[in-house]
Design a protein around this motif. Structure first.
Motif, short mmCIF file in Angstrom:
data_model
loop_
_atom_site.label_atom_id
_atom_site.label_comp_id
_atom_site.label_asym_id
_atom_site.label_seq_id
_atom_site.Cartn_x
_atom_site.Cartn_y
_atom_site.Cartn_z
N SER A 75 4.47 0.27 -3.49
CA SER A 75 3.56 1.07 -4.30
C SER A 75 2.88 0.19 -5.35
O SER A 75 1.75 0.47 -5.75
N THR A 76 3.56 -0.83 -5.79
CA THR A 76 2.97 -1.81 -6.70
C THR A 76 3.37 -3.20 -6.25
O THR A 76 4.44 -3.40 -5.70
N LEU A 77 2.47 -4.14 -6.49
CA LEU A 77 2.70 -5.52 -6.08
C LEU A 77 2.04 -6.44 -7.09
O LEU A 77 0.84 -6.35 -7.33
N GLU A 92 -9.78 -10.94 -9.22
CA GLU A 92 -10.69 -9.86 -8.79
C GLU A 92 -10.17 -9.10 -7.57
O GLU A 92 -10.76 -8.07 -7.18
N ASP A 93 -9.10 -9.57 -6.98
CA ASP A 93 -8.46 -8.80 -5.91
C ASP A 93 -7.63 -7.65 -6.47
O ASP A 93 -7.17 -6.78 -5.72
N SER A 94 -7.40 -7.66 -7.77
CA SER A 94 -6.61 -6.60 -8.40
C SER A 94 -7.31 -5.25 -8.22
O SER A 94 -8.48 -5.09 -8.58
N ALA A 95 -6.59 -4.31 -7.64
CA ALA A 95 -7.14 -2.99 -7.33
C ALA A 95 -6.05 -2.19 -6.63
O ALA A 95 -4.93 -2.67 -6.47
N VAL A 96 -6.40 -0.98 -6.26
CA VAL A 96 -5.50 -0.18 -5.43
C VAL A 96 -5.99 -0.25 -3.99
O VAL A 96 -7.19 -0.08 -3.73
N TYR A 97 -5.09 -0.53 -3.09
CA TYR A 97 -5.44 -0.66 -1.68
C TYR A 97 -4.82 0.50 -0.90
O TYR A 97 -3.64 0.83 -1.09
N VAL A 144 -6.20 9.82 7.82
CA VAL A 144 -5.07 10.15 6.96
C VAL A 144 -4.73 8.89 6.18
O VAL A 144 -4.53 7.82 6.77
N PHE A 145 -4.64 9.02 4.87
CA PHE A 145 -4.45 7.87 4.01
C PHE A 145 -2.98 7.67 3.61
O PHE A 145 -2.23 8.63 3.48
N GLY A 146 -2.64 6.42 3.40
CA GLY A 146 -1.36 6.09 2.79
C GLY A 146 -1.40 6.39 1.31
O GLY A 146 -2.44 6.78 0.75
N THR A 147 -0.29 6.18 0.66
CA THR A 147 -0.15 6.54 -0.76
C THR A 147 -0.72 5.50 -1.71
O THR A 147 -0.81 5.75 -2.90
N GLY A 148 -1.12 4.35 -1.19
CA GLY A 148 -1.77 3.34 -2.02
C GLY A 148 -0.82 2.29 -2.56
O GLY A 148 0.37 2.56 -2.79
N THR A 149 -1.36 1.10 -2.75
CA THR A 149 -0.61 -0.01 -3.35
C THR A 149 -1.45 -0.58 -4.48
O THR A 149 -2.59 -0.99 -4.28
N ARG A 150 -0.86 -0.60 -5.65
CA ARG A 150 -1.56 -1.19 -6.81
C ARG A 150 -1.24 -2.66 -6.84
O ARG A 150 -0.09 -3.06 -7.10
N LEU A 151 -2.24 -3.49 -6.57
CA LEU A 151 -2.07 -4.95 -6.56
C LEU A 151 -2.57 -5.53 -7.88
O LEU A 151 -3.69 -5.26 -8.30
#
Lengths: 113, 114
Positions: free
Chosen positions: A9-11, A83-88, A102-109
């Motif tokens: 969920s976060t990275l 600049e790659d920092s974002a939610v994927y 259908v989307f996944g729950t997202g990863t905050r990088l």
């Protein structure tokens, strides 16, 4: 229906390191897997996608791999930059309708300088 | 990529009023458009599929009388939040694509209901 799980969920990584985000899907009939990048307050942007007849696709520092047998796909970002920092978000197109994703729950990088 | 335009970008309204959000495909025709809702720090949840010339298809749990969708032309879909309440406050975003796979998103509408 299709269900997509996404991890982590976060990275947090240091600039220059690689980042890997993983997703699994439930519908074996799914045949299209895009990845979107969303910066704060902005629209999701399509960054790369892969179809089920391909195992890997690369675009400069970004690559996506697909394992149909295991029903999982991953996003790989090399030489990360702040600049790659974002939610994927990963997504899968199930077999239930035209273009429906259908989307996944997202990863905050977070890429630290 | 294809261009999807969405307006307004932000709207503040009083409880009980209705709000209309427009989604336009600028450089392609879209027989199908999708409406998503996104809460802070959460994923995109599909609300409904908008079909040109026919009724929208709503996802389970989405009130069709609450969220009215009209897709009157090949380039325009509208979402009307009727009798809005504070719990309807959210980021609403549409998407569409020129082919059967790639989807592009509008800029989103931040709705705040007071």
């Amino acid at each position: 229906g299709e269900n997509v799980e996404q991890h982590p969920s976060t990275l947090s990584v240091q600039e220059g390191d690689s980042a890997v985000i993983k997703c699994t899907y439930s519908d074996s009939a799914s045949n299209y897997f895009p990845w979107y990048k969303q910066e704060l307050g902005k629209r999701p942007q399509l960054i790369i996608d892969i179809r089920s007849n391909v195992g890997e696709k690369k675009d400069q520092r970004i690559a996506v791999t697909l394992n149909k047998t295991a029903k999982h796909f991953s996003l790989h970002i090399t030489e990360t930059q702040p600049e790659d920092s974002a939610v994927y978000f990963c997504a899968a197109r199930g077999n239930t309708g035209f273009q429906k994703l259908v989307f996944g729950t997202g990863t905050r990088l977070l890429v630290s300088p | 990529g294809a261009v999807v335009s969405q307006h307004p970008s932000r709207v503040i309204c009083k409880s009980g009023t209705s709000v209309k959000i427009e989604c336009r495909s600028l450089d392609f025709q879209a027989t199908t458009m999708f409406w998503y809702r996104q809460f802070p720090k959460q994923s995109l949840m599909l609300m409904a599929t908008s079909n040109e010339g026919s009724k929208a298809t709503y996802e389970q749990g989405v009130e069709k009388d609450k969220f009215l969708i009209n897709h009157a032309s090949l380039t325009l879909s509208t979402l009307t939040v009727t009798s809005a309440h504070p719990e309807d406050s959210s980021f609403y975003i549409c998407s569409a694509g020129p082919e059967d796979t790639k989807l592009f998103f509008g800029s989103g509408t931040q709705l705040s209901v007071l």
